[in-house]
Write an enzyme that holds these catalytic residues in place. Structure first.
Site, PDB file in Angstrom:
ATOM      1  N   ARG A  20      33.530   3.168 -30.285  1.00 25.56           N
ATOM      2  CA  ARG A  20      34.509   4.633 -30.568  1.00 25.56           C
ATOM      3  C   ARG A  20      35.640   5.362 -29.695  1.00 25.56           C
ATOM      4  NH1 ARG A  20      29.895   8.706 -29.476  1.00 25.56           N
ATOM      5  NH2 ARG A  20      29.152   7.129 -28.070  1.00 25.56           N
ATOM      6  N   ALA A  21      36.201   4.068 -29.756  1.00 26.76           N
ATOM      7  CA  ALA A  21      37.576   5.030 -28.984  1.00 26.76           C
ATOM      8  C   ALA A  21      38.181   5.855 -29.849  1.00 26.76           C
ATOM      9  CB  ALA A  21      38.280   3.459 -28.247  1.00 26.76           C
ATOM     10  N   ASN A 153      55.525  22.265 -18.578  1.00 29.92           N
ATOM     11  CA  ASN A 153      54.280  22.344 -19.025  1.00 29.92           C
ATOM     12  C   ASN A 153      55.545  22.168 -20.633  1.00 29.92           C
ATOM     13  OD1 ASN A 153      52.921  22.946 -16.829  1.00 29.92           O
ATOM     14  ND2 ASN A 153      53.618  24.793 -16.896  1.00 29.92           N
ATOM     15  N   GLY A 159      49.703  25.571 -20.221  1.00 26.57           N
ATOM     16  CA  GLY A 159      50.183  26.128 -19.382  1.00 26.57           C
ATOM     17  C   GLY A 159      51.841  26.420 -19.274  1.00 26.57           C
ATOM     18  N   ALA A 160      52.161  26.361 -20.946  1.00 30.18           N
ATOM     19  CA  ALA A 160      53.647  27.366 -20.993  1.00 30.18           C
ATOM     20  C   ALA A 160      53.581  28.637 -21.255  1.00 30.18           C
ATOM     21  CB  ALA A 160      54.759  26.080 -22.096  1.00 30.18           C
ATOM     22  N   SER A 161      54.346  29.536 -20.631  1.00 20.58           N
ATOM     23  CA  SER A 161      53.983  31.014 -21.157  1.00 20.58           C
ATOM     24  C   SER A 161      55.342  31.325 -21.839  1.00 20.58           C
ATOM     25  CB  SER A 161      53.565  32.136 -19.951  1.00 20.58           C
ATOM     26  OG  SER A 161      54.755  31.386 -19.085  1.00 20.58           O
ATOM     27  N   HIS A 166      61.976  24.506 -21.344  1.00 21.06           N
ATOM     28  CA  HIS A 166      62.157  25.004 -19.524  1.00 21.06           C
ATOM     29  C   HIS A 166      61.505  23.682 -18.868  1.00 21.06           C
ATOM     30  CE1 HIS A 166      58.705  27.122 -19.994  1.00 21.06           C
ATOM     31  NE2 HIS A 166      58.745  27.541 -19.000  1.00 21.06           N
ATOM     32  N   GLN A 168      59.841  23.132 -14.220  1.00 21.27           N
ATOM     33  CA  GLN A 168      60.133  24.409 -13.687  1.00 21.27           C
ATOM     34  C   GLN A 168      59.827  23.138 -12.106  1.00 21.27           C
ATOM     35  OE1 GLN A 168      57.031  27.158 -13.364  1.00 21.27           O
ATOM     36  NE2 GLN A 168      56.273  26.307 -15.436  1.00 21.27           N
ATOM     37  N   CYS A 199      56.090  -1.789  -7.270  1.00 23.62           N
ATOM     38  CA  CYS A 199      56.709  -2.892  -8.235  1.00 23.62           C
ATOM     39  C   CYS A 199      55.610  -3.928  -9.244  1.00 23.62           C
ATOM     40  CB  CYS A 199      57.949  -3.824  -7.122  1.00 23.62           C
ATOM     41  SG  CYS A 199      59.905  -2.629  -6.518  1.00 23.62           S
TER      42      CYS A 199
HETATM   43 ZN   LIG Z   1      58.683  -0.910  -5.740  1.00 23.25          ZN
END
Ligand SMILES: [Zn+2]
Ligand SMILES: [Zn+2]
Ligand SMILES: [Zn+2]
Length: 341
Positions: A20-21, A153, A159-161, A166, A168, A199
């Site tokens: 059920r993914a 955000n 969480g963006a107010s 923008h 941060q 890598c």
């Molecule tokens: Zn590397």
């Protein structure tokens, strides 16, 4: 049967649902919409409503804190940490404390209130990356700081107010635990194998291909093997580089393209979800780690963390990364040309 998977860098376990993914349509939530109503301190003409700018890109040469800018960096009006003073590290018995010194800045990515990082021109995304670089280079000079974190955000649920797009930046006097775990894990791997684990991951993912979302000359974007969140993705340089600020002009162009492309695919696949992204780069002052490899982690906000996550540090992820990668590959803009059968 669900599968327990271990992140090879940090050792963190996640539980990946296999039965059920959850597919993109199964995540029910509000999409991020930019209403543009009400007062916005990040729009032209309201420059006096933010603290005085630290830096701005002004193609027209207009004066500080006035309209005409294409990108603006200002201190956060409600900073988590204060910039003035000394750290005054102290012990109180076995407890450690210090003053809450740090920088907290806001990068106003464009004057266009309606734009998002997925919809703005690639050249503007590139400008945002240059601003990240400029601010990191400037703050690195301050010997009080050990780590500079760039994050974003997007959407209220993340969480963006303010809805005006923008990013941060927070400069910290200590290395954050999440980053320290990655540093420790990759250092250990390096001591054992004399190779960078990132890598090695890139090479292995390129060979198998199942979790690769996209690649260009310099960058690859992947669904990690043990992601905490459904549709989590990592963008990382294909050639070893420990610090974000080491990137060249062409690398920033290609990164801007990749970042915008991935955010567009998220919007298309998940119908404009809220998301966070973080730039994980090596700490200051020592940049040239052989073992650490910088990357951007993009985490759409689709699930809620609850008691089990808080109590264990495990995460339950209802979408296997192989399936997430497939959806995101198919969301290429323009759509990939179907291979004839
Ligand atoms: Zn590397
Ligand atoms: Zn605005
Ligand atoms: Zn990371």
């Amino acid at each position: 049967m669900p599968e327990l998977r271990k992140d090879p860098i940090t050792g963190r376990w996640v539980i990946i649902a296999t039965d059920r993914a959850k597919r993109p349509v199964d995540f029910v939530r509000e999409k991020v919409e930019i209403r543009g109503s009400g007062f916005c301190p990040f729009c032209y003409g309201n420059e006096s409503k933010t603290p005085p700018e630290i830096q701005a890109y002004r193609p027209d040469g207009s004066p500080k804190d006035s309209p005409g800018w294409s990108l603006r960096v200002v201190p956060n009006k409600f900073p988590a940490l204060g910039i003035e003073g000394t750290l005054n590290r102290q012990g109180e018995g076995l407890y450690d404390k210090m003053n809450g010194i740090g920088a907290h800045e806001v990068i106003i990515e464009t004057p266009d209130h309606k734009a998002t990082m997925a919809t703005m021109p690639v050249s503007q995304v590139e400008s945002v990356l240059w601003a990240y670089r400029d601010r990191i280079i400037d703050l690195k000079k301050d010997r009080r700081f050990r780590y500079i974190l760039i994050f974003k955000n997007h959407g209220e649920a993340a969480g963006a107010s303010l809805e005006h797009t923008h990013s941060q930046l927070i400069a910290l006097p200590v290395i954050p635990k999440r980053v320290q775990e990655e540093l420790d894990g990759s250092r250990e791997y390096y001591h054992y194998k004399e190779r960078c684990i990132f890598c090695d991951i890139i090479r292995q993912e390129q060979d198998s291909g199942v979790r690769v979302i996209a690649e260009n000359e310099d960058f690859i974007s992947l669904s990690p093997f043990a992601p905490r969140f459904p549709f989590e993705m990592w963008i990382t340089p294909k050639v070893h580089q420990s610090a974000f600020v080491e990137s060249s002009k062409t690398e920033f162009e290609r990164l801007a393209f990749m970042l915008k492309d991935m955010l567009q695919r998220l919007d298309k696949t998940l119908d404009r979800p809220a998301y966070n992204f973080v730039v994980h780069t090596s700490p200051v002052p020592e940049n040239a780690h052989d073992y650490y490899h910088w990357h951007i982690e993009i985490m759409p906000k689709l699930t809620k963390l609850a008691g089990f996550e808080w109590g264990t540090g495990f995460y339950i992820n209802p979408t296997p990364p192989e399936e997430a990668a497939k959806f995101l590959r198919e969301a290429a803009i323009p759509a990939p040309v179907p291979v004839p059968a």
